[in-house]
Motif scaffolding. Structure first.
Motif, mmCIF file in Angstrom:
data_model
loop_
_atom_site.group_PDB
_atom_site.id
_atom_site.type_symbol
_atom_site.label_atom_id
_atom_site.label_comp_id
_atom_site.label_asym_id
_atom_site.label_seq_id
_atom_site.Cartn_x
_atom_site.Cartn_y
_atom_site.Cartn_z
ATOM 1 N N GLU A 222 0.842 -1.206 0.000
ATOM 2 C CA GLU A 222 0.000 0.000 0.000
ATOM 3 C C GLU A 222 0.875 1.254 0.000
ATOM 4 O O GLU A 222 0.599 2.219 -0.690
ATOM 5 N N TYR A 223 1.938 1.215 0.806
ATOM 6 C CA TYR A 223 2.760 2.427 0.878
ATOM 7 C C TYR A 223 3.556 2.642 -0.398
ATOM 8 O O TYR A 223 3.706 3.774 -0.864
ATOM 9 N N LEU A 454 -12.003 7.105 2.551
ATOM 10 C CA LEU A 454 -11.940 5.929 3.431
ATOM 11 C C LEU A 454 -10.674 5.883 4.291
ATOM 12 O O LEU A 454 -10.615 5.123 5.250
ATOM 13 N N ALA A 455 -9.694 6.683 3.929
ATOM 14 C CA ALA A 455 -8.397 6.602 4.619
ATOM 15 C C ALA A 455 -8.499 6.676 6.146
ATOM 16 O O ALA A 455 -7.831 5.909 6.848
ATOM 17 N N PRO A 456 -9.352 7.577 6.704
ATOM 18 C CA PRO A 456 -9.420 7.623 8.168
ATOM 19 C C PRO A 456 -9.896 6.299 8.779
ATOM 20 O O PRO A 456 -9.581 5.991 9.927
ATOM 21 N N GLY A 461 -2.333 4.949 3.339
ATOM 22 C CA GLY A 461 -1.563 6.125 2.952
ATOM 23 C C GLY A 461 -0.411 6.462 3.872
ATOM 24 O O GLY A 461 0.470 7.226 3.527
ATOM 25 N N THR A 462 -0.392 5.874 5.075
ATOM 26 C CA THR A 462 0.674 6.224 6.010
ATOM 27 C C THR A 462 1.798 5.204 6.006
ATOM 28 O O THR A 462 2.906 5.499 6.404
ATOM 29 N N GLY A 463 1.506 3.974 5.565
ATOM 30 C CA GLY A 463 2.509 2.909 5.649
ATOM 31 C C GLY A 463 2.713 2.456 7.080
ATOM 32 O O GLY A 463 3.578 1.657 7.379
ATOM 33 N N VAL A 467 -3.529 -2.081 6.074
ATOM 34 C CA VAL A 467 -4.779 -1.384 5.797
ATOM 35 C C VAL A 467 -5.962 -2.265 6.200
ATOM 36 O O VAL A 467 -5.983 -3.452 5.923
ATOM 37 N N LYS A 468 -6.934 -1.647 6.876
ATOM 38 C CA LYS A 468 -8.130 -2.388 7.337
ATOM 39 C C LYS A 468 -9.142 -2.508 6.219
ATOM 40 O O LYS A 468 -9.388 -1.540 5.495
#
Ligand SMILES: [Zn+2]
Length: 474
Positions: A222-223, A454-456, A461-463, A467-468
């Motif tokens: 993801e990162y 959806l990121a929150p 996006g943070t690495g 990711v859930k």
């Protein structure tokens, strides 16, 4: 008053280094020894390793009680072939062990080995609610974690003098620590420990990589995907980096969609891996990139049916059960990891290694939701959502309880991010609804949302962590 302790368990004196190098060899020794053993040689090696672990486990309240209740006594379990006699347990049992003897748990050998006698380090699982599950690492376990990563890195082509950027934060999670140790201590590769995107913003990550001549990236898929996006946004040519290895965790990528996106953007091959915080890296890919090699001096694996627990054969997908051959803090003996995967028999690979292999992780058993009598795994649709160019690839499965007659029932809705305002949301929802029905075997709700929304909830996006994909509101 506490008795004065005069002796410090110095870390470097707490390891028999030549023995470590023989029992759990780093590369390239691994490639000439444990990595090519015959079945008989491996069995003998595993039996030597497991004997002290079995003794340690009997010394803990958790294992002694569980095994005694199963009718076992000391002497019943002596070799790797006896493992099938042991009951299987999972993280719920570990929660019970922690509650029985807080803060670490009755599965740790603290009665026989006081903490003052071993230099220990605490790491934890991701833990979403409440306290996470702790694992303590004695020096051997700590070194073996790094050696495991170094085997995969070497096999992927990392060599002394290379420079590896590691956008994982060294925190309670292991990955950042273990990769930096793998690079510096066991490969002669220089780690550039930027931390995740939270510590060093993605734009800065790229700038540092270019400035220092980074030629290896070690990061979650993801990162790495996020870095591709950022590079596009700021017109940064990723190929200027002359990357030779992308060491990543692809998750469930059966159609090689993620792999292809990353490889094309960076102009380098991506190598997958699979591991857990308790055991370390269980499997790594070689250049054959067809299944992951298992480090069999460190872990013995089985696969069971997630519903009834019966043992499954090679190639059948089920819940992965692991026995560690090097961990004592705590011992790990037939632990159901609840990752849905398949194992493949030992055979010689084109890379020269001869090991068992594992598939990619298909899903998490504890992320399973039962909808109208069908078990669905949200991650199973990762590839098809990513493949649709009208989406950002990001989605979240929301499970909720709805009233139906006297009994409640579970309904799920997939929230999926569209790319931009030009996308016809109705058409996208209809197409994905059909494709997801085909994949999961059941019709689910679809809700199209804007990019980044959806990121929150997913942590994308943070690495920083995995990711859930499931939000359980039941
Ligand atoms: Zn291979």
């Amino acid at each position: 008053m506490r008795a004065e302790i005069e002796t410090i368990p110095y870390y470097h004196q707490s390891i028999d280094w030549p023995r470590l190098m023989t029992e759990h060899p780093p590369p390239p020794i691994y490639q000439r020894t444990v990595g090519i053993m015959s079945d008989e040689e491996l069995r003998e090696h595993q039996n030597l390793l497991i004997a002290p672990i079995i003794a340690t486990a009997w010394g803990t309240g958790f294992f002694r009680t569980m095994w005694t209740e199963a009718g076992l006594s000391r002497g019943d379990i002596q070799t790797i072939d006896d493992l099938g006699k042991l009951p299987i347990y999972n993280s719920d049992d570990i929660k019970g062990a922690i509650a029985a003897k807080p803060p670490f748990g009755s599965h740790f050998p603290l009665d026989e080995h006081p903490m003052s006698t071993v230099p220990l380090k605490l790491q934890t699982s991701g833990g979403t609610t409440g306290l996470p599950r702790p694992s303590l690492f004695d020096p051997v376990a700590w070194e073996v974690q790094a050696i495991l990563f170094s085997r995969g890195m070497w096999t992927a082509g990392a060599r002394p003098g290379d420079i590896a950027q590691i956008p994982f934060t060294c925190s309670l999670a292991n990955a950042g620590w273990s990769f930096q140790k793998a690079c510096q201590d066991w490969l002669g590769v220089m780690p550039v420990t930027t931390g995740s995107g939270v510590v060093t913003p993605s734009e800065r990550q790229l700038e540092l990589a270019a400035a220092y001549g980074v030629n290896i990236w070690i990061a979650g898929a993801e990162y790495l995907g996020r870095l591709v996006e950022v590079a596009e946004e700021i017109s940064f040519d990723l190929r200027q980096l002359k990357t030779k290895v992308l060491r990543t965790f692809l998750g469930n990528d059966p159609d090689r969609i993620r792999r292809t996106v990353l490889e094309e953007a960076f102009g380098a091959l991506a190598f997958d891996g699979y591991g857990t915080h308790e055991i370390g890296e269980i499997g790594f890919e070689c250049e054959d990139r067809n299944g992951m090699h298992v480090s069999e001096d460190v872990v013995a694996l089985e696969v069971i049916d997630p519903d009834d627990g019966h043992q499954l054969g090679y190639g059948e997908y089920g819940s992965l059960v692991a026995t560690s051959l090097h961990r004592s803090w705590p011992p790990i003996m037939r632990y159901n990891l609840r990752d849905i995967m398949a194992i493949y028999p030992r055979e010689e690979c084109s890379c020269g290694l001869r090991t068992m292999k594992i598939s990619q992780i298909q899903a998490r058993a504890d992320e399973m939701v039962k909808v109208r009598e069908t078990n669905i795994y949200p991650r199973a649709v990762e590839a098809l959502v990513s493949a649709d160019p009208r989406t950002t690839g990001e989605f979240l499965c929301v499970a909720s309880k709805v009233q139906q007659g006297a009994l409640g029932t579970t309904e799920v809705t997939f929230r999926i991010e569209r790319l931009d305002t030009g996308v016809n949301e109705q058409a996208l929802a209809a197409d994905l609804s059909d494709q997801i029905k085909q994949k999961l075997g059941v019709r689910v709700g679809i809700e199209i949302v804007g990019p980044g929304e959806l990121a929150p909830l997913t942590g994308y996006g943070t690495g920083e962590k995995k990711v859930k994909r499931l939000l359980d509101l039941r």
